[in-house]
Design a protein around this motif. Sequence first.
Motif, mmCIF file in Angstrom:
data_model
loop_
_atom_site.group_PDB
_atom_site.id
_atom_site.type_symbol
_atom_site.label_atom_id
_atom_site.label_comp_id
_atom_site.label_asym_id
_atom_site.label_seq_id
_atom_site.Cartn_x
_atom_site.Cartn_y
_atom_site.Cartn_z
ATOM 1 N N PHE A 30 0.819 -1.064 -0.138
ATOM 2 C CA PHE A 30 -0.147 -0.047 0.126
ATOM 3 C C PHE A 30 0.831 1.396 0.032
ATOM 4 O O PHE A 30 0.314 2.455 -0.186
ATOM 5 N N ARG A 75 -1.297 4.369 -1.505
ATOM 6 C CA ARG A 75 -2.550 3.666 -1.966
ATOM 7 C C ARG A 75 -3.558 3.499 -0.899
ATOM 8 O O ARG A 75 -3.117 2.494 -0.257
ATOM 9 N N LEU A 76 -4.385 4.242 -0.542
ATOM 10 C CA LEU A 76 -5.406 4.129 0.568
ATOM 11 C C LEU A 76 -6.290 2.905 0.120
ATOM 12 O O LEU A 76 -6.568 2.260 1.240
ATOM 13 N N GLY A 77 -6.750 2.519 -1.120
ATOM 14 C CA GLY A 77 -7.562 1.451 -1.075
ATOM 15 C C GLY A 77 -6.871 0.186 -0.766
ATOM 16 O O GLY A 77 -7.355 -0.763 -0.300
ATOM 17 N N LEU A 96 -4.281 -0.026 1.231
ATOM 18 C CA LEU A 96 -4.185 -0.251 2.921
ATOM 19 C C LEU A 96 -5.590 -0.754 3.390
ATOM 20 O O LEU A 96 -5.463 -1.595 4.388
ATOM 21 N N LEU A 97 -6.498 -0.333 3.070
ATOM 22 C CA LEU A 97 -7.886 -0.942 3.547
ATOM 23 C C LEU A 97 -8.088 -2.377 3.181
ATOM 24 O O LEU A 97 -8.553 -3.098 3.776
ATOM 25 N N LEU A 98 -7.659 -2.776 2.040
ATOM 26 C CA LEU A 98 -7.520 -4.161 1.805
ATOM 27 C C LEU A 98 -6.771 -5.185 2.471
ATOM 28 O O LEU A 98 -7.151 -5.921 3.198
ATOM 29 N N ASP A 99 -5.656 -4.425 2.900
ATOM 30 C CA ASP A 99 -4.757 -5.014 3.897
ATOM 31 C C ASP A 99 -5.303 -5.349 5.279
ATOM 32 O O ASP A 99 -5.090 -6.264 5.874
ATOM 33 N N CYS A 100 -5.718 -4.230 5.479
ATOM 34 C CA CYS A 100 -6.508 -4.289 6.814
ATOM 35 C C CYS A 100 -7.674 -5.231 7.078
ATOM 36 O O CYS A 100 -7.845 -5.897 8.171
ATOM 37 N N LEU A 101 -8.193 -5.371 5.999
ATOM 38 C CA LEU A 101 -9.412 -6.086 5.960
ATOM 39 C C LEU A 101 -8.812 -7.697 5.889
ATOM 40 O O LEU A 101 -9.518 -8.297 6.598
#
Length: 466
Positions: free
Chosen positions: A89, A151-153, A155-160
Motif C-alpha cells: 500500500f 494507495r489508500l484502497g 491499505l484498506l484491503l490489507d487491513c481487511l
Amino acid sequence: MNFIRHTAARLRRLHPFTWCVVLLVTVAMVLIVVPGLEADNDETSPWYASSRKQLYWDTASRYEAHAHQANAPHRTTIWVTDHGWPFPFMLRSLGSFELIAVGGAKQSRAWSKPQITLGGANTGTSTGAPLEVSWSNRDNWPLESEFYHFRLGFLLLDCLAALLVVAIVAALTEGWIRARGGLLRFRTIDFLIVVTGSSVALAWYFHHWRISERENDLVQSMTTETWIRGAEKDYAGPKWLARLVGNQELLSFLYHYDSLQWHNSRAVQSLDDWQREFGAVRKLPYLRSVTLPDGVPLTALAELVEQHRLRSVGFEFYKADVTQFISGEVSLVHAHQLELLKNLGIRHLELIGENVLASDIETAAGLPTTTRLTLHDVAASLDDIEAIRERHPNVEIVTTWGTYRTKEPASAPAQERLARHNEARRREAKAEAERLASAADAQPEDEGDMLSPAIRDEVQRTIGTQ
C-alpha cells in the motif's frame, strides 16, 4: 444498533485464552503488514515498478544538489522500502549524504539500529555476522520519509485481510474451547490435527532440504567442469513469513540457487555442448537470473527463459571478433544482434563489457518487454546514454563502472574515446568478415581447389555452431 450490541455481548463472553490468541495474532499481522522491507527491484506490477523508480530518482535528485554544494568526495545512500501484505500500500524512500573527509566520514542522517539481533545463519549468503530483525528497527516503520507513494484502497484491503485472519483464528479457538467444555480438555481428533499439522510442516521443510541437497550437488558438478564461475542463493519462501520473522536469512532451508554466471572467457563450443550445459541448468527449479557469455545459441536460451520465467538475463560482451559476423545455421546472441531477444519476454536485461555500444543499448531499450536495463563498463558516452533514456522514458537504465561499480566513469572524455575505439574495432571486425565471405564466394571451383562435399559440410556445421 442491535447488531452492534449483539456483537459486543458475544465479545464479552469470549474465553480469556481466546483473547490471548487474538492478541498474539493481531501483533503478528501488524508485524507482517506495517513494517517495510527493501523494495524488490524485479517486481513488475506497473504501480510498484514506476513508484520505486520515481522515488529513487526523486531522492537522488535531492542529494545531487547537496553533492554540487559540497564539491568534495561523497557517497549517497538511497533506501526504498515497501509496506503492506498481501498488497503493497506504500513505497517510501530514505536517503543519506555522506561526505568523505580526512577526519572521517560525516553523514547527513543517523540511521537507526535494530533493537533485536540474532546470531548469523548458515544460508550461503550470510557472513556469520549478527542478523538484524527488521521490525525492531525504527527506520523500517513508516514514521518518516524523503518521498512516498501511497494507495489508500490497498491499505484498506490489507487491513481487511488482517482482520479476516484474526476473526477466523478467534472463531476457531473459541469454538474449540466451547465444544470441549474447557481449555484443558482434549479429544483424539485434537491429537490427530496436531500430528497432521506437524507432519505437513516437516514435509515442507524436508522437501526444501532435499531440493537444496540436489542443487548443491548439481552446482558443485558445474563448478568442477569449470563452465560455471559463480552461483548465488536467495530466499524462495513466502513473503509474509519473511516479514513475520524479521530476517529471511533465519529461514535458511528456504534459500535456493536463483542465479548463475557462466565463464566469460571460454573456447567456442559445439551446439551439443551448449545443450548439455543448459540441460543441467534447467534442473535448478528456482533459477531466476543468468549471466551468459558471448555467442549463446538463441534456441537454448529461449527454452531456459520459457521454462523458468527468468526475471533477469545478463550478457558479457568484451571484444569484437570476426566470428561474430559469420552467419550460420544456428542463431547466436551477439552484442550487435540483441533484436533476436524480442520474442523472449525478458524484462530485466543486463549488458556488460566494452563491446556494448550505444547502438546496442538503443536496441535493448527498444525491445517490447524491457522495463529495466543495467549497464556495466559499456563503451558508450554519458551523453549517448542520457539521450537513450530520454527516448525510452519507460525503461529504467542503470549504469555502473569499474570494480566498485561507481555510478559515473572515472573520466567522461576517456569514456568517449573508449566508445569511438570500440566502434572502430567492430567496424574492422565486420569488414574482415565480409572480406573473408567474399573471398570464399570468389574461390575457383576447379577440381584441385574445390573442397570435397564432406569437408564442406563439416566446415558449414562448424561455422554454424559458432
